[in-house]
Design a protein around this motif. Structure first.
Motif, mmCIF file in Angstrom:
data_model
loop_
_atom_site.group_PDB
_atom_site.id
_atom_site.type_symbol
_atom_site.label_atom_id
_atom_site.label_comp_id
_atom_site.label_asym_id
_atom_site.label_seq_id
_atom_site.Cartn_x
_atom_site.Cartn_y
_atom_site.Cartn_z
ATOM 1 N N GLN A 1 1.056 -1.344 0.028
ATOM 2 C CA GLN A 1 0.006 -0.059 0.069
ATOM 3 C C GLN A 1 1.003 1.206 0.082
ATOM 4 O OE1 GLN A 1 -1.743 -2.744 2.613
ATOM 5 N NE2 GLN A 1 -3.678 -1.451 2.626
ATOM 6 N N GLN B 1 -1.891 -12.676 4.636
ATOM 7 C CA GLN B 1 -2.862 -11.517 5.237
ATOM 8 C C GLN B 1 -3.538 -10.800 4.106
ATOM 9 O OE1 GLN B 1 -0.346 -8.212 6.418
ATOM 10 N NE2 GLN B 1 -1.475 -7.941 8.522
ATOM 11 N N GLU C 1 -4.937 -6.824 3.543
ATOM 12 C CA GLU C 1 -4.938 -5.445 3.910
ATOM 13 C C GLU C 1 -5.964 -4.665 2.978
ATOM 14 O OE1 GLU C 1 -2.026 -2.962 5.607
ATOM 15 O OE2 GLU C 1 -1.204 -4.643 6.722
ATOM 16 N N PHE D 1 0.652 2.966 12.540
ATOM 17 C CA PHE D 1 0.203 3.442 11.255
ATOM 18 C C PHE D 1 -0.934 4.095 11.301
ATOM 19 C CE2 PHE D 1 -0.787 -0.903 11.197
ATOM 20 C CZ PHE D 1 0.209 -1.654 11.360
ATOM 21 N N THR D 2 -1.963 4.146 12.174
ATOM 22 C CA THR D 2 -3.414 4.551 12.276
ATOM 23 C C THR D 2 -3.688 5.161 13.446
ATOM 24 O OG1 THR D 2 -3.924 2.249 12.946
ATOM 25 C CG2 THR D 2 -4.485 2.610 10.783
ATOM 26 N N GLY E 1 -7.988 -5.646 12.582
ATOM 27 C CA GLY E 1 -7.615 -4.442 12.920
ATOM 28 C C GLY E 1 -7.613 -3.344 11.945
ATOM 29 N N CYS E 2 -7.918 -2.285 12.330
ATOM 30 C CA CYS E 2 -8.043 -1.132 11.514
ATOM 31 C C CYS E 2 -7.818 0.287 11.924
ATOM 32 C CB CYS E 2 -9.376 -1.424 10.781
ATOM 33 S SG CYS E 2 -10.996 -1.086 12.308
ATOM 34 N N ALA F 1 -7.414 2.086 6.708
ATOM 35 C CA ALA F 1 -6.799 1.040 6.389
ATOM 36 C C ALA F 1 -7.180 -0.018 7.358
ATOM 37 C CB ALA F 1 -5.238 1.187 6.258
ATOM 38 N N GLY G 1 -6.486 -4.539 8.297
ATOM 39 C CA GLY G 1 -5.824 -5.690 7.979
ATOM 40 C C GLY G 1 -6.115 -6.950 8.850
HETATM 41 C C1 2NL Z 1 -3.923 -6.456 12.014
HETATM 42 C C2 2NL Z 1 -3.872 -5.005 11.908
HETATM 43 C C3 2NL Z 1 -3.497 -3.273 10.408
HETATM 44 C C4 2NL Z 1 -3.384 -1.544 8.928
HETATM 45 C C5 2NL Z 1 -3.206 -3.068 9.318
HETATM 46 C C6 2NL Z 1 -2.198 0.167 7.253
HETATM 47 C C7 2NL Z 1 -1.603 0.208 5.810
HETATM 48 C C8 2NL Z 1 -1.165 1.438 5.605
HETATM 49 C C9 2NL Z 1 -1.284 2.559 6.365
HETATM 50 C C10 2NL Z 1 -1.899 2.208 7.412
HETATM 51 CL CL1 2NL Z 1 -0.455 1.390 4.190
HETATM 52 N N1 2NL Z 1 -2.525 1.070 8.151
HETATM 53 N N2 2NL Z 1 -2.563 -1.240 7.551
HETATM 54 C C11 2NL Z 1 -4.038 -0.599 9.550
HETATM 55 C C12 2NL Z 1 -4.518 -1.055 10.746
HETATM 56 C C13 2NL Z 1 -4.259 -2.431 11.151
HETATM 57 O O1 2NL Z 1 -3.700 -4.570 10.726
HETATM 58 O O2 2NL Z 1 -4.402 -6.805 13.139
HETATM 59 N N3 2NL Z 1 -3.798 -7.312 10.899
HETATM 60 C C14 2NL Z 1 -3.673 -8.678 11.219
#
Ligand code: 2NL
Length: 360
Positions: free
Chosen positions: A187, A221, A223, A264-265, A289-290, A312, A314
């Motif tokens: 991303q 994964q 995303e 990242f969030t 997660g988000c 975002a 994932g």
């Molecule tokens: C989880 C959590 C997450 C994101 C992934 C993301 C990507 C960009 C910018 C901001 Cl480029 N965020 N990805 C955001 C929140 C959660 O994953 O538990 N994954 C298994």
């Protein structure tokens, strides 16, 4: 002994040759007829050899006549050959006719199985593509910069420790390559390469130095990322709710958003669904997660956070595959046991579609 043909002989010969061509019943016979008539030792060549024995004043006329016969006979040969080829083709078309409406015969195709992770991957792509998301892909080997730094993950963050990440040997300039620990760098690459509006999902393999009953060093994964000028949390909530209903193939799904933290969030949330979606009422299950993309991440990708914002999310494909299909042992996913795959795998011919049903 060579006798000299007369005009009447020539006419008779032509009739004979034409009759032999007409009598040729297949392509092999026509080839034989061609050699017998036009070949180096064929009837026409034989006639031409008699030319020298004729009186000078007859040679020209005789030569012309033989050439005319040769032309007519060649034409007849070609015509007969074309007609036989046409017959042969018609015959093949009749013999080899396939009824494309028949079901596929059991065999190699019916024996194969789609791995549950591939099935769930395809289901997710189908659901998000229907909402207008494009699929983005990137390399499994990433730079430390794309995997961590641009994502606002500070150098001292635990995720960066040797212990959790597979690092390659550092290069001379000190930079390091890693096996990506999430698909977020895909991303990041998208934001660096194109201007908003952005609406992508990034499914794929990811790697973490972790191995026990519930963790494998390689897992999968998916995303998602949406960036535009007015994107907000309401959009995030709608997308995730539509996804959950479609994925678990239910009309209603209970969802719970809990405050959480990711570098990242901001804000960040974890999402639980009511387990009635998978036939276990009264429980909550964490599925993803988000959050809203952190302004630092936008800036790191050359986007002005005053103008653009987005969300975002994932989730683990292996995990949601286990939830949906009632699988209990994650390690069995990657052990290559054919008996397991025959039992839990999906038919090659049941391609997931929203119109035809996701899981058959
Ligand atoms: C989880 C959590 C997450 C994101 C992934 C993301 C990507 C960009 C910018 C901001 Cl480029 N965020 N990805 C955001 C929140 C959660 O994953 O538990 N994954 C298994």
């Amino acid at each position: 002994m060579t006798s000299v043909a007369t005009g009447a002989d020539l006419q008779g010969l032509e009739q004979e040759l034409l009759a032999s061509i007409a009598a040729a019943g297949d392509l092999a016979a026509i080839e034989q007829a061609r050699i017998a008539v036009l070949g180096k030792k064929g009837r026409i060549a034989e006639l031409m050899q008699t030319l020298g024995t004729l009186p000078a004043e007859q040679r020209k006329g005789f030569g012309q006549s033989v050439n005319e016969i040769k032309a007519r006979v060649s034409e007849a040969l070609e015509a007969r050959k074309a007609s036989l080829e046409g017959d042969a083709l018609s015959q093949r078309l009749v013999n080899e006719r396939a009824d494309v409406t028949l079901p596929v015969r059991p065999g190699a195709v019916a024996d194969g199985r789609i791995h549950p992770v591939s099935q769930v991957y395809d289901e997710c792509v189908e659901i998000f593509a229907d909402m207008g998301f494009a699929v983005a892909e990137g390399p499994d080997i990433e730079t430390d910069d794309l995997n961590f730094t641009k994502l606002n993950i500070p150098p001292e963050h635990p995720a960066r420790q040797e212990h959790d990440t597979f690092y390659f040997r550092p290069k001379e300039d000190g930079s390091r390559l890693v096996l990506r620990t999430h698909t977020s760098p895909v991303q990041i690459r998208t934001m660096l390469a194109q201007k908003p509006p952005i609406r992508i999902i990034a499914p794929g393999r990811v790697y973490r130095s972790d191995s026990d009953q519930t963790h494998t060093p390689m897992f999968h994964q998916i995303e998602g990322l949406v960036i535009d000028e007015t994107t907000h949390m309401g959009h995030l909530k709608w997308v995730l709710e539509e996804f959950c209903k479609a994925f678990f193939e239910v009309d209603e799904v209970k969802m719970r958003f809990r405050a959480s933290h990711f570098p990242f969030t901001e804000p960040s949330m974890e999402v639980d669904i009511g387990a009635e979606a998978i036939g276990k009422p009264g429980q909550w299950l964490e599925i993803l997660g988000c959050g809203m993309v952190h302004p630092n991440v936008l800036r790191n990708c050359g986007l002005d956070p005053e103008k653009y914002q987005g969300f975002a999310f994932g989730m683990g494909l292996d995990r949601i595959a286990m939830l949906k299909y009632g699988l209990t042992d994650l390690r069995a996913f990657f052990s290559g046991d054919l008996r397991w795959l025959r039992h839990y795998g999906f038919s090659v011919l049941d391609v997931p579609t929203l119109s035809g049903g996701l899981s058959g």
